[in-house]
Design a protein around this motif. Sequence first.
Motif, PDB file in Angstrom:
ATOM      1  N   GLU A 135      69.813 -54.097 -59.159  1.00 18.11           N
ATOM      2  CA  GLU A 135      69.034 -53.736 -60.341  1.00 18.11           C
ATOM      3  C   GLU A 135      67.780 -54.591 -60.317  1.00 18.11           C
ATOM      4  O   GLU A 135      67.840 -55.792 -60.546  1.00 18.11           O
ATOM      5  N   SER A 136      66.662 -53.969 -59.989  1.00 12.94           N
ATOM      6  CA  SER A 136      65.402 -54.690 -59.848  1.00 12.94           C
ATOM      7  C   SER A 136      64.552 -54.511 -61.109  1.00 12.94           C
ATOM      8  O   SER A 136      64.875 -53.679 -61.958  1.00 12.94           O
ATOM      9  N   PRO A 137      63.458 -55.242 -61.209  1.00 15.54           N
ATOM     10  CA  PRO A 137      62.563 -55.082 -62.367  1.00 15.54           C
ATOM     11  C   PRO A 137      61.937 -53.684 -62.467  1.00 15.54           C
ATOM     12  O   PRO A 137      61.400 -53.338 -63.512  1.00 15.54           O
ATOM     13  N   VAL A 138      62.004 -52.899 -61.389  1.00 19.33           N
ATOM     14  CA  VAL A 138      61.390 -51.567 -61.410  1.00 19.33           C
ATOM     15  C   VAL A 138      62.403 -50.444 -61.235  1.00 19.33           C
ATOM     16  O   VAL A 138      62.022 -49.293 -61.072  1.00 19.33           O
ATOM     17  N   GLY A 139      63.678 -50.757 -61.273  1.00 16.56           N
ATOM     18  CA  GLY A 139      64.702 -49.723 -61.166  1.00 16.56           C
ATOM     19  C   GLY A 139      65.811 -50.108 -60.205  1.00 16.56           C
ATOM     20  O   GLY A 139      65.781 -51.173 -59.585  1.00 16.56           O
ATOM     21  N   VAL A 140      66.773 -49.216 -60.102  1.00 15.64           N
ATOM     22  CA  VAL A 140      67.938 -49.455 -59.253  1.00 15.64           C
ATOM     23  C   VAL A 140      67.587 -49.140 -57.804  1.00 15.64           C
ATOM     24  O   VAL A 140      67.053 -48.063 -57.498  1.00 15.64           O
ATOM     25  N   ILE A 141      67.888 -50.080 -56.927  1.00 19.85           N
ATOM     26  CA  ILE A 141      67.629 -49.916 -55.503  1.00 19.85           C
ATOM     27  C   ILE A 141      68.967 -49.782 -54.784  1.00 19.85           C
ATOM     28  O   ILE A 141      69.869 -50.601 -54.976  1.00 19.85           O
ATOM     29  N   GLU A 142      69.063 -48.730 -53.974  1.00 17.85           N
ATOM     30  CA  GLU A 142      70.232 -48.519 -53.139  1.00 17.85           C
ATOM     31  C   GLU A 142      69.900 -48.982 -51.726  1.00 17.85           C
ATOM     32  O   GLU A 142      68.879 -48.576 -51.161  1.00 17.85           O
ATOM     33  N   ILE A 143      70.744 -49.848 -51.167  1.00 16.45           N
ATOM     34  CA  ILE A 143      70.527 -50.397 -49.830  1.00 16.45           C
ATOM     35  C   ILE A 143      71.690 -49.937 -48.962  1.00 16.45           C
ATOM     36  O   ILE A 143      72.852 -50.124 -49.335  1.00 16.45           O
ATOM     37  N   GLU A 144      71.351 -49.347 -47.829  1.00 15.31           N
ATOM     38  CA  GLU A 144      72.401 -48.845 -46.943  1.00 15.31           C
ATOM     39  C   GLU A 144      72.377 -49.591 -45.618  1.00 15.31           C
ATOM     40  O   GLU A 144      71.309 -49.852 -45.063  1.00 15.31           O
ATOM     41  N   GLU A 145      73.574 -49.902 -45.120  1.00 19.60           N
ATOM     42  CA  GLU A 145      73.742 -50.574 -43.832  1.00 19.60           C
ATOM     43  C   GLU A 145      74.610 -49.687 -42.944  1.00 19.60           C
ATOM     44  O   GLU A 145      75.602 -49.125 -43.387  1.00 19.60           O
TER      45      GLU A 145
END
Length: 154
Positions: A6-16
């Motif tokens: 949850e970043s200051p500009v929205g939810v970030i999805e990170i995939e590995e």
Amino acid sequence: MKAYLESPVGVIEIEENDGYITSVIFVEKRPQQENPENAILDKAITQLQEYFAGNRKHFELPLKQPGTAFQQKAWNYLSTIPYGETVSYKTEAIAIGSPRGSRAVGSANGKNKLVIVVPCHRVINENGELGGFAYDMDIKRHLLEMEKHYNKNI
């Protein structure tokens, strides 16, 4: 494997996948799941948090994203744009050997799935307007303003 921030500009999805970060994108909302235990995802989350705090200017992550030879050239160039600075689509097109390819550069940048880490938000129109962005333009504006703010305070 996916994790969320949850970043200051929205939810970030990170995939590995297979030891590489293959996607860093904005999503509407965070799923109700816990982030998995994964050293590479943890490293990506930490580096993104440092970025948003103004303490990280470059990312040091194993990255992989499939694309055409042209897209790879465009994306590789993005990582050379200094933190807190911008270039035009035309400048990027010239730099990668396609002086008439501003629109193609914009299209390639729009397909970048490693947002922020491969900083497509640093490319703007030649007239200084923000240009395009695969996500909300307010996010692009916020990222650029944040980088300029932290760049002044180095």
